[in-house]
Design an enzyme around this catalytic site. Structure first.
Site, PDB file in Angstrom:
ATOM      1  N   GLU A 214       0.835  -1.204   0.000  1.00 29.46           N
ATOM      2  CA  GLU A 214       0.000   0.000   0.000  1.00 29.46           C
ATOM      3  C   GLU A 214       0.870   1.254   0.000  1.00 29.46           C
ATOM      4  O   GLU A 214       0.662   2.196  -0.775  1.00 29.46           O
ATOM      5  CB  GLU A 214      -0.898   0.034   1.259  1.00 29.46           C
ATOM      6  CG  GLU A 214      -1.997  -1.002   1.293  1.00 29.46           C
ATOM      7  CD  GLU A 214      -1.542  -2.331   1.879  1.00 29.46           C
ATOM      8  OE1 GLU A 214      -0.318  -2.605   1.923  1.00 29.46           O
ATOM      9  OE2 GLU A 214      -2.427  -3.117   2.267  1.00 29.46           O
ATOM     10  N   GLU A 366      -4.024  -6.239  17.127  1.00 28.05           N
ATOM     11  CA  GLU A 366      -2.879  -6.848  16.440  1.00 28.05           C
ATOM     12  C   GLU A 366      -1.948  -7.473  17.492  1.00 28.05           C
ATOM     13  O   GLU A 366      -1.244  -8.437  17.210  1.00 28.05           O
ATOM     14  CB  GLU A 366      -2.133  -5.797  15.601  1.00 28.05           C
ATOM     15  CG  GLU A 366      -1.317  -6.407  14.475  1.00 28.05           C
ATOM     16  CD  GLU A 366      -0.833  -5.395  13.441  1.00 28.05           C
ATOM     17  OE1 GLU A 366      -1.373  -5.361  12.323  1.00 28.05           O
ATOM     18  OE2 GLU A 366       0.091  -4.632  13.752  1.00 28.05           O
ATOM     19  N   HIS A 397     -25.807   8.830  21.124  1.00 26.82           N
ATOM     20  CA  HIS A 397     -26.973   8.854  20.238  1.00 26.82           C
ATOM     21  C   HIS A 397     -26.878   7.774  19.171  1.00 26.82           C
ATOM     22  O   HIS A 397     -27.566   7.857  18.151  1.00 26.82           O
ATOM     23  CB  HIS A 397     -27.099  10.245  19.596  1.00 26.82           C
ATOM     24  CG  HIS A 397     -27.434  11.288  20.621  1.00 26.82           C
ATOM     25  ND1 HIS A 397     -28.730  11.577  20.991  1.00 26.82           N
ATOM     26  CD2 HIS A 397     -26.638  12.067  21.388  1.00 26.82           C
ATOM     27  CE1 HIS A 397     -28.713  12.518  21.931  1.00 26.82           C
ATOM     28  NE2 HIS A 397     -27.453  12.829  22.193  1.00 26.82           N
ATOM     29  N   LYS A 521      -2.066 -10.699   2.776  1.00 28.48           N
ATOM     30  CA  LYS A 521      -1.130  -9.951   1.920  1.00 28.48           C
ATOM     31  C   LYS A 521      -0.624 -10.860   0.806  1.00 28.48           C
ATOM     32  O   LYS A 521      -0.577 -10.475  -0.358  1.00 28.48           O
ATOM     33  CB  LYS A 521       0.084  -9.492   2.734  1.00 28.48           C
ATOM     34  CG  LYS A 521      -0.168  -8.388   3.720  1.00 28.48           C
ATOM     35  CD  LYS A 521       1.193  -7.968   4.279  1.00 28.48           C
ATOM     36  CE  LYS A 521       1.106  -7.161   5.536  1.00 28.48           C
ATOM     37  NZ  LYS A 521       2.397  -6.937   6.155  1.00 28.48           N
TER      38      LYS A 521
END
Ligand code: F6P
Length: 557
Positions: A214, A366, A397, A521
């Site tokens: 990424e 993790e 709320h 991955k």
């Protein structure tokens, strides 16, 4: 390395089981019977005022939890971590995020090297860079000062910096902003750059390994964006030399793999290193925090580190019976293993902490989402909780209904500060006080509930009395601090780091590896050719994946 102790075989576990079985939670009764309950269960760590009294505990439970910590060798494991032993066994690494905030003059020899001078060398380099950007001395390729730093990273190389940047907005230098690109969804890079001026933008590519798909993809996209825009406007010439010159002025990197940084085309002079003994999710206080150091400045960053250090000292030196991270970690074990709580809410009554729950998700899940212990044997009891939350009062709320009246037990940490960043008034009302009234009211409502008789006394028709009863006895911890300063943000992070560690020690797991993210991955890389049209690769996939990819290919314009 010692073997993990099976917590379920300890005398303390047997005692906790008996205490759990004999317990009839009654926070109303317990508070009524003991006027000093709040005092007895309130503790101080650094600047944090931590009230555990609205938890489902009594003195016996707390002392059995402390016994459990003793019997699983929490103190020895803690000391091993601080000393740099390789407690991350599956990666054969020391775990030394605590060394990142040790002051100058400390010494800690790990694997033959004193790491503290190295830590301060890198910090000095980060601070010098931050000053250059902040003062306007660092200029882009056309000579303009930088107004936007864009951190490109993911997981620990994103969540910490973005959370702290948001938390410390009042400390950000006016005229300077940070942005954060993490997702490989091309929308992220496109949206975050679309209104930026390349001449005044500086990218910080943050990746511990410098191999993360990424981050490297986004960094290449950012480089293309930068060079295309600069060429379009005539700011730079075509050709490799001009491109190299522009990248040198507009890209820096943070990594443990400085060779890979150089291979990407970033001058190692413009790179900030750290060490494999800093886990990604424990790294915001390393050079990974460079975007934050630029935004808030070196002095504030140093205060941020001092906050971590204060809690480190508290965790390292305070007896377990009043050691706040240890007690909070043990309480989490109490709820997960005895009350079977599967999730834990973190509810900051501070808008600037709006990314804190997301940050904690990586830190806690993790770290402790594991099914085997550090010697490879299966865990002997449930581990890990789903951490989640939203800032109050927005959460009130939305999902508080389930916490108040649902069928699951959800222990919750409420966090608030006494002094608001913006002390606004609405007529005669101090709005922060209205906000904090909600903070105080919620933990009281969760603890004490509302009985059927109280509901009836309000004139409620009998048929809807049950729907309006609040059972109470929902456990909460209240954490308060004077204000949301850099120091206190550091303290909060260190608090949760050590809570996470404590839970991991009880469960006997390695809280510092993350093998569970690897399979996805690898598969993404294998599946990528099928997505791009390779029929042979597609045929190798399972039938569901084949249909999904075929659907994608039929729809893609
Ligand atoms: O998601 C797994 C992980 O390894 C995290 O632990 C880490 O924070 C993240 O990827 C990013 O890794 P890197 O900093 O090496 O790019």
């Amino acid at each position: 390395m010692s073997q993990p102790v099976d917590p379920t075989t300890t005398p303390a576990w047997a005692r906790l089981t008996a205490l759990y079985e004999g317990m009839e939670p009654d926070l109303r009764g317990w508070f009524a019977a003991d006027p000093s309950r709040s005092k007895s269960f309130t503790f101080i760590a650094g600047d944090l005022y931590v009230d555990l009294s609205k938890n489902l505990i009594n003195a016996d439970v707390l002392s059995a939890l402390v016994d459990l910590a003793d019997q699983v060798d929490l103190v020895a494991r803690r000391d091993a971590m601080f000393a740099g032993e390789h407690i991350n066994v599956t990666e054969d690494r020391a775990v030394l995020h605590t060394a990142l905030r040790d002051p100058e003059g400390f010494s800690l020899v790990v694997d033959g090297t004193d790491v503290i001078p190295e830590v301060h060398e890198v910090l000095a380099k980060v601070y010098a860079f931050a000053e250059k950007v902040r003062s306007g001395e660092w200029v882009g390729v056309t000579g303009k000062p930088i107004t936007t730093v864009v951190n490109i990273g993911i997981g620990g190389s994103d969540l910490g910096p973005v959370m702290v940047y948001e938390a410390l907005q009042p400390y950000v230098k006016p005229g300077l902003q940070a942005r954060f690109i993490s997702n490989i969804d091309p929308t992220d890079v496109a949206e975050k750059t679309k209104d930026l001026d390349p001449e005044t933008t500086l990218f910080i590519v943050a990746s511990k390994t410098f191999t993360t798909l990424e981050t490297l993809t986004n960094a290449r996209l950012a480089r293309t964006w930068l060079l295309d825009r600069l060429r379009e406007s005539g700011a730079i010439e075509a050709g490799e030399d001009a491109a190299r010159g522009a990248v040198a002025k507009h890209f820096v990197a943070v990594s443990t793999a400085l060779d890979k940084v150089a291979a990407f085309g970033i001058d190692p002079e413009n790179a900030f290193g750290f060490w494999d003994w800093v886990g990604g999710r424990y790294s915001v206080d390393s050079a990974i925090g460079t975007s934050v150091a630029v935004a808030i400045g070196p002095d504030n960053f140093a205060e941020f580190l001092a906050g971590f250090h204060a809690i480190d000292r508290h965790f390292a030196e305070t007896e377990l019976a009043s050691n706040v991270p240890a007690l909070m970690g043990l309480l989490n074990v109490w709820y997960v293993n005895f009350f079977k709580a599967g999730s834990h809410a973190v509810l900051p009554y501070a808008q600037f902490l709006h990314r804190f729950p997301a940050y904690l998700q990586q830190l806690t899940m993790e770290s402790n989402g594991k099914s085997v212990r550090y010697d490879g044997s299966p865990v002997t009891t449930a581990t890990g909780e789903v951490f989640w939350g939203e800032p109050g009062t927005n959460g009130q709320h939305a999902f508080y209904q389930l916490i108040h009246q649902g069928t699951q037990m959800i222990p919750a940490d409420f966090i608030a500060v006494a002094n608001p960043a913006h002390p606004l008034v609405d007529g005669d009302n101090d709005v922060h006080e209205l906000f904090l009234a909600n903070f105080f009211a919620q933990t009281a409502a969760l603890a004490f509930g509302k009985t059927a008789d109280e509901v009836r006394a309000e004139g409620t028709p009998e048929a809807i009395v049950p729907a309006r009863v609040f059972p109470g006895n929902h456990p909460t911890t209240s954490i308060m601090a004077p204000e949301l300063s850099p120091r206190i943000v550091g303290e909060l992070i260190a608090l949760y780091e050590h809570i996470t560690f404590t839970e991991g020690v009880v469960w006997g797991i390695d809280s510092f590896d993350q093998w569970g993210v690897e399979l996805g991955k690898q598969l993404a890389l294998q599946i990528a050719p099928a997505v791009s049209g390779d029929d042979e690769a597609l045929a190798k996939q399972d039938s569901s994946t084949q249909s999904l990819i075929s659907y994608y290919r039929s729809q893609r314009k």
